[in-house]
Design a protein around this motif. Structure first.
Motif, PDB file in Angstrom:
ATOM      1  N   PRO A 114       0.840  -1.206   0.000  1.00  0.00           N
ATOM      2  CA  PRO A 114       0.000   0.000   0.000  1.00  0.00           C
ATOM      3  C   PRO A 114       0.873   1.254   0.000  1.00  0.00           C
ATOM      4  O   PRO A 114       1.986   1.245   0.524  1.00  0.00           O
ATOM      5  N   ARG A 115       0.349   2.326  -0.604  1.00  0.00           N
ATOM      6  CA  ARG A 115       1.163   3.534  -0.739  1.00  0.00           C
ATOM      7  C   ARG A 115       0.306   4.790  -0.719  1.00  0.00           C
ATOM      8  O   ARG A 115      -0.830   4.773  -1.163  1.00  0.00           O
ATOM      9  N   THR A 116       0.919   5.856  -0.219  1.00  0.00           N
ATOM     10  CA  THR A 116       0.233   7.146  -0.227  1.00  0.00           C
ATOM     11  C   THR A 116       0.125   7.672  -1.648  1.00  0.00           C
ATOM     12  O   THR A 116      -0.877   8.305  -2.002  1.00  0.00           O
ATOM     13  N   LEU A 117       1.151   7.426  -2.454  1.00  0.00           N
ATOM     14  CA  LEU A 117       1.140   7.958  -3.815  1.00  0.00           C
ATOM     15  C   LEU A 117       2.071   7.158  -4.708  1.00  0.00           C
ATOM     16  O   LEU A 117       3.189   6.828  -4.320  1.00  0.00           O
ATOM     17  N   ASP A 118       1.584   6.872  -5.884  1.00  0.00           N
ATOM     18  CA  ASP A 118       2.360   6.205  -6.923  1.00  0.00           C
ATOM     19  C   ASP A 118       2.283   7.100  -8.155  1.00  0.00           C
ATOM     20  O   ASP A 118       1.183   7.481  -8.579  1.00  0.00           O
ATOM     21  N   VAL A 119       3.422   7.478  -8.698  1.00  0.00           N
ATOM     22  CA  VAL A 119       3.491   8.297  -9.911  1.00  0.00           C
ATOM     23  C   VAL A 119       4.333   7.510 -10.904  1.00  0.00           C
ATOM     24  O   VAL A 119       5.553   7.426 -10.760  1.00  0.00           O
ATOM     25  N   ASP A 120       3.676   6.899 -11.890  1.00  0.00           N
ATOM     26  CA  ASP A 120       4.361   6.025 -12.844  1.00  0.00           C
ATOM     27  C   ASP A 120       4.408   6.647 -14.232  1.00  0.00           C
ATOM     28  O   ASP A 120       3.390   7.125 -14.743  1.00  0.00           O
ATOM     29  N   LEU A 121       5.587   6.579 -14.846  1.00  0.00           N
ATOM     30  CA  LEU A 121       5.719   6.941 -16.249  1.00  0.00           C
ATOM     31  C   LEU A 121       5.271   5.728 -17.053  1.00  0.00           C
ATOM     32  O   LEU A 121       5.888   4.658 -16.975  1.00  0.00           O
ATOM     33  N   ILE A 122       4.200   5.876 -17.800  1.00  0.00           N
ATOM     34  CA  ILE A 122       3.666   4.775 -18.596  1.00  0.00           C
ATOM     35  C   ILE A 122       4.309   4.780 -19.977  1.00  0.00           C
ATOM     36  O   ILE A 122       4.820   3.761 -20.438  1.00  0.00           O
ATOM     37  N   VAL A 123       4.280   5.917 -20.625  1.00  0.00           N
ATOM     38  CA  VAL A 123       4.859   6.090 -21.951  1.00  0.00           C
ATOM     39  C   VAL A 123       5.498   7.471 -22.005  1.00  0.00           C
ATOM     40  O   VAL A 123       4.909   8.443 -21.534  1.00  0.00           O
ATOM     41  N   VAL A 124       6.685   7.541 -22.565  1.00  0.00           N
ATOM     42  CA  VAL A 124       7.366   8.824 -22.798  1.00  0.00           C
ATOM     43  C   VAL A 124       7.675   8.884 -24.290  1.00  0.00           C
ATOM     44  O   VAL A 124       8.670   8.322 -24.750  1.00  0.00           O
ATOM     45  N   GLY A 125       6.768   9.535 -25.051  1.00  0.00           N
ATOM     46  CA  GLY A 125       6.911   9.537 -26.504  1.00  0.00           C
ATOM     47  C   GLY A 125       6.972   8.104 -26.994  1.00  0.00           C
ATOM     48  O   GLY A 125       6.209   7.254 -26.547  1.00  0.00           O
ATOM     49  N   ASP A 126       7.911   7.836 -27.891  1.00  0.00           N
ATOM     50  CA  ASP A 126       8.104   6.448 -28.313  1.00  0.00           C
ATOM     51  C   ASP A 126       9.407   5.890 -27.743  1.00  0.00           C
ATOM     52  O   ASP A 126       9.967   4.923 -28.245  1.00  0.00           O
ATOM     53  N   ARG A 127       9.874   6.527 -26.667  1.00  0.00           N
ATOM     54  CA  ARG A 127      11.115   6.127 -26.006  1.00  0.00           C
ATOM     55  C   ARG A 127      10.977   4.735 -25.410  1.00  0.00           C
ATOM     56  O   ARG A 127       9.958   4.386 -24.832  1.00  0.00           O
ATOM     57  N   ARG A 128      12.035   3.948 -25.556  1.00  0.00           N
ATOM     58  CA  ARG A 128      12.087   2.622 -24.945  1.00  0.00           C
ATOM     59  C   ARG A 128      13.293   2.561 -24.032  1.00  0.00           C
ATOM     60  O   ARG A 128      14.352   3.087 -24.361  1.00  0.00           O
ATOM     61  N   SER A 129      13.107   1.949 -22.895  1.00  0.00           N
ATOM     62  CA  SER A 129      14.190   1.819 -21.935  1.00  0.00           C
ATOM     63  C   SER A 129      13.968   0.552 -21.125  1.00  0.00           C
ATOM     64  O   SER A 129      12.832   0.236 -20.758  1.00  0.00           O
ATOM     65  N   ASP A 130      15.040  -0.180 -20.869  1.00  0.00           N
ATOM     66  CA  ASP A 130      14.944  -1.376 -20.049  1.00  0.00           C
ATOM     67  C   ASP A 130      16.134  -1.434 -19.107  1.00  0.00           C
ATOM     68  O   ASP A 130      16.922  -2.375 -19.122  1.00  0.00           O
ATOM     69  N   THR A 131      16.270  -0.382 -18.305  1.00  0.00           N
ATOM     70  CA  THR A 131      17.334  -0.350 -17.313  1.00  0.00           C
ATOM     71  C   THR A 131      16.735  -0.694 -15.956  1.00  0.00           C
ATOM     72  O   THR A 131      15.504  -0.771 -15.807  1.00  0.00           O
ATOM     73  N   GLU A 132      17.573  -0.873 -14.974  1.00  0.00           N
ATOM     74  CA  GLU A 132      17.092  -1.204 -13.632  1.00  0.00           C
ATOM     75  C   GLU A 132      16.203  -0.100 -13.068  1.00  0.00           C
ATOM     76  O   GLU A 132      15.243  -0.358 -12.345  1.00  0.00           O
ATOM     77  N   THR A 133      16.486   1.141 -13.422  1.00  0.00           N
ATOM     78  CA  THR A 133      15.734   2.264 -12.859  1.00  0.00           C
ATOM     79  C   THR A 133      14.594   2.761 -13.751  1.00  0.00           C
ATOM     80  O   THR A 133      13.660   3.372 -13.251  1.00  0.00           O
ATOM     81  N   LEU A 134      14.669   2.527 -15.055  1.00  0.00           N
ATOM     82  CA  LEU A 134      13.658   3.077 -15.962  1.00  0.00           C
ATOM     83  C   LEU A 134      13.290   2.059 -17.029  1.00  0.00           C
ATOM     84  O   LEU A 134      14.117   1.696 -17.869  1.00  0.00           O
ATOM     85  N   ARG A 135      12.014   1.636 -16.983  1.00  0.00           N
ATOM     86  CA  ARG A 135      11.509   0.709 -17.995  1.00  0.00           C
ATOM     87  C   ARG A 135      10.360   1.390 -18.727  1.00  0.00           C
ATOM     88  O   ARG A 135       9.363   1.753 -18.111  1.00  0.00           O
ATOM     89  N   LEU A 136      10.546   1.570 -20.022  1.00  0.00           N
ATOM     90  CA  LEU A 136       9.535   2.216 -20.866  1.00  0.00           C
ATOM     91  C   LEU A 136       9.337   1.400 -22.136  1.00  0.00           C
ATOM     92  O   LEU A 136      10.313   0.951 -22.716  1.00  0.00           O
ATOM     93  N   PRO A 137       8.067   1.285 -22.564  1.00  0.00           N
ATOM     94  CA  PRO A 137       6.869   1.637 -21.822  1.00  0.00           C
ATOM     95  C   PRO A 137       6.803   0.856 -20.504  1.00  0.00           C
ATOM     96  O   PRO A 137       7.480  -0.150 -20.336  1.00  0.00           O
ATOM     97  N   HIS A 138       5.958   1.323 -19.596  1.00  0.00           N
ATOM     98  CA  HIS A 138       5.819   0.673 -18.291  1.00  0.00           C
ATOM     99  C   HIS A 138       5.528  -0.816 -18.525  1.00  0.00           C
ATOM    100  O   HIS A 138       4.638  -1.171 -19.301  1.00  0.00           O
ATOM    101  N   PRO A 139       6.279  -1.700 -17.872  1.00  0.00           N
ATOM    102  CA  PRO A 139       6.186  -3.127 -18.184  1.00  0.00           C
ATOM    103  C   PRO A 139       4.859  -3.800 -17.829  1.00  0.00           C
ATOM    104  O   PRO A 139       4.576  -4.880 -18.336  1.00  0.00           O
ATOM    105  N   HIS A 140       4.037  -3.192 -16.990  1.00  0.00           N
ATOM    106  CA  HIS A 140       2.768  -3.822 -16.609  1.00  0.00           C
ATOM    107  C   HIS A 140       1.545  -3.019 -17.033  1.00  0.00           C
ATOM    108  O   HIS A 140       0.418  -3.445 -16.770  1.00  0.00           O
ATOM    109  N   ALA A 141       1.740  -1.899 -17.692  1.00  0.00           N
ATOM    110  CA  ALA A 141       0.604  -1.046 -18.061  1.00  0.00           C
ATOM    111  C   ALA A 141      -0.427  -1.803 -18.884  1.00  0.00           C
ATOM    112  O   ALA A 141      -1.633  -1.619 -18.695  1.00  0.00           O
ATOM    113  N   HIS A 142       0.018  -2.655 -19.780  1.00  0.00           N
ATOM    114  CA  HIS A 142      -0.914  -3.372 -20.656  1.00  0.00           C
ATOM    115  C   HIS A 142      -1.761  -4.401 -19.909  1.00  0.00           C
ATOM    116  O   HIS A 142      -2.741  -4.913 -20.447  1.00  0.00           O
TER     117      HIS A 142
END
Length: 190
Positions: A114-142
């Motif tokens: 449980p959390r007071t607030l979650d702010v997730d980047l779902i999509v940033v343009g058509d940027r793709r990233s799969d690093t430990e800190t930033l995964r784009l698009p968000h890996p569970h959004a779908h």
């Protein structure tokens, strides 16, 4: 969704003269502890106060059953914010984490606690990233109706790059456990 919503609009950094494209970003918000609606509104306000960020859409608020959370976790309130920005994805991530921290987000109990607030980047343009800190698009959004439905409310033709049309993804997973809360409204000054 393209890297620049309007390819004719480019923002030049006033200090360096560096040209930076304006990217469309989809941000998912969630809260299931404390004053949930106030937490979401605070996140919207903080995003609106971020330099080089312009809010272009704000979804209705939804209440959702917790997904992959500990037993007896409270229900979440969720929303999606569309923004245009010239900020790089890693700067946006830093801002999202700072906003969560301002609302005393506790990360010590694990990813789905449980959390007071979650702010997730779902999509940033058509940027793709799969690093430990930033995964784009968000890996569970779908897989998350609480992201897909509010996003679909704002953009009926939305796509998750490399995954598919939001409408088709939502049709596949359904909206069980998701309730639109028209009695709860988020506001943006933008």
């Amino acid at each position: 969704m393209s890297e620049t919503p309007n390819p004719n609009i480019i923002d030049a950094d006033t200090l360096t003269g560096e040209m930076r494209p304006i990217r469309r970003v989809v941000v998912g918000l969630g809260s299931n502890l404390g004053e949930r609606l106030s937490n979401l509104q605070g996140a919207v306000d903080a995003l609106a106060d971020t330099p080089d960020v312009w809010i272009t859409g704000l979804s209705p608020v939804y209440e959702s059953e917790p997904v992959d959370c500990p037993p007896d976790s409270p229900k979440f309130l969720n929303a999606v914010v569309l923004i245009d920005t010239t900020l790089a994805a890693n700067r946006l991530l830093d801002r999202a984490l700072a906003i969560e921290d301002a609302y005393d987000r506790d990360r010590s109990d694990g990813l789905n606690a449980p959390r007071t607030l979650d702010v997730d980047l779902i999509v940033v343009g058509d940027r793709r990233s799969d690093t430990e800190t930033l995964r784009l698009p968000h890996p569970h959004a779908h897989e998350r109706a609480f992201v897909l439905q509010p996003w679909l409310d704002l953009e009926p033709d939305a796509q998750i790059p490399g995954v598919g049309a939001v409408k088709e993804l939502l049709d596949k997973i359904g909206t069980d456990g998701l309730t639109r809360r028209d009695d709860l409204v988020l506001e943006s000054d933008e």
